[in-house]
Motif scaffolding. Sequence first.
Motif, PDB file in Angstrom:
ATOM      1  N   ASN A 200       0.813  -1.209   0.000  1.00 22.05           N
ATOM      2  CA  ASN A 200       0.000   0.000   0.000  1.00 22.05           C
ATOM      3  C   ASN A 200       0.847   1.259   0.000  1.00 22.05           C
ATOM      4  N   ASN A 214      -3.907  10.315  -0.059  1.00 22.31           N
ATOM      5  CA  ASN A 214      -4.319   9.196  -0.907  1.00 22.31           C
ATOM      6  C   ASN A 214      -4.064   7.877  -0.182  1.00 22.31           C
ATOM      7  N   TYR A 215      -4.799   6.863  -0.618  1.00 28.83           N
ATOM      8  CA  TYR A 215      -4.580   5.509  -0.109  1.00 28.83           C
ATOM      9  C   TYR A 215      -4.744   4.546  -1.274  1.00 28.83           C
ATOM     10  N   LEU A 216      -3.720   3.751  -1.536  1.00 34.75           N
ATOM     11  CA  LEU A 216      -3.745   2.725  -2.570  1.00 34.75           C
ATOM     12  C   LEU A 216      -3.321   1.411  -1.940  1.00 34.75           C
ATOM     13  N   SER A 217      -4.170   0.394  -2.061  1.00 36.54           N
ATOM     14  CA  SER A 217      -3.865  -0.910  -1.474  1.00 36.54           C
ATOM     15  C   SER A 217      -4.088  -2.011  -2.504  1.00 36.54           C
ATOM     16  N   LEU A 238      -8.289  -4.644  -4.846  1.00 32.92           N
ATOM     17  CA  LEU A 238      -7.752  -3.332  -5.178  1.00 32.92           C
ATOM     18  C   LEU A 238      -8.607  -2.282  -4.476  1.00 32.92           C
ATOM     19  N   LEU A 240      -8.660   1.888  -3.912  1.00 31.94           N
ATOM     20  CA  LEU A 240      -8.111   3.202  -4.231  1.00 31.94           C
ATOM     21  C   LEU A 240      -8.962   4.283  -3.560  1.00 31.94           C
ATOM     22  N   ARG A 242      -9.095   8.679  -2.524  1.00 35.11           N
ATOM     23  CA  ARG A 242      -8.546  10.025  -2.706  1.00 35.11           C
ATOM     24  C   ARG A 242      -9.356  11.002  -1.857  1.00 35.11           C
TER      25      ARG A 242
END
Length: 373
Positions: A200, A214-217, A238, A240, A242
């Motif tokens: 992440n 932001n967070y992306l995992s 997935l 995502l 923002r």
Amino acid sequence: MKKHILYTSLLLIFLSATAFAQRKSKDGLVQSDTLRKGKSLQFVGLPIAFYTPETEFGFGGGAQLFFLNKRDEYNNRLSNIFLSAIYTSQRQFILAITPQIYLGKGDYFIDMFYTYRVYPNFFWGIGPTTPESNKESYNETTNKFDIKLLKRIPGNLNFGLSVNYANHDITEVMEGGILDSGTVPGSAGAIISGLGALFNLDSRDDIGAPQSGNYLSLSARFSSELFGATYDFNKFILDLRRYQPIGKKSILAFRVYMENNYGDVPFQGMASYGGSKNARGYFNGRFIDKQMYIIQAEYRWRFKKRWTLAAFGLFGSVNDQGGDLFSFNNMKPSFGGGVRFKVLKNQSTWLRIDYGKGIDGQSGIYFGVNEAF
């Protein structure tokens, strides 16, 4: 009757939260529920009363313990343990424990989750078009835990491994129903057990109620008979997010969530559409299948430091095949809004109440701790 329950729940929750707020010292610590200033721990307890489509009326208690000397110094986040115990009018009992521990300066992060549930529930079948007439009840007892160990990589990046285990014990099904036929994987119970990997990128300014970042995992989980599982399958997720500030008091939050399962998947391990996190406005599990996507946006207005109003909209669906997942005919939108209250001035623990409305008469009132995403 539902309106009466909602108003009673709102009153109980916010009166209890206000009572805690009024009993704080000048240092912002809860006097009756916090260790003295100078110690390394801080404790807050909360009575809980709520109504959701899955539980109807529920009550119980929650507590959060903060470790003031164990923090992520890069993002200013405290180690903590959250615990809740709930009993509902549907004879459901839910115990949940969530430790989140930072080691060193935050270079390592241990994220754990354990739940024990005695949970009468409902099942409509599998797929995006299951009719309401399919609805049947069943009883299930679940022991579940996830343990994740992540290593920080410079630039708000994290990589780690996970251990996943869940024992779903079906104790009763409706005679002559879909689950009673034995054709649904998991209808006689299921053990999901295996390992996983995750990556992440997390630049949120706050976990409980982000105002920017932001967070992306990306995560992959593998359930295998080698680890005692009754079904072999793979799960890929997935996530995502923002958070875009609008002026000084408002933000727009966006989320894209996709879940894909491959192999021999029990219904307990399938993607589940609905609930207080993923698709407010639908009963959690009203639609389940191997593939799912959800796209949602939420406007949040923090009109006071400890109060926020929110409005959201979303759409998504489930399907067995990824190619049919985005069919317009199977799309399931919903919209709604709610209010949040910050329990302590100096710690990010928020109470949240939302109302969501979907299609075909689907709707729900949701109580939760912290933002839905």
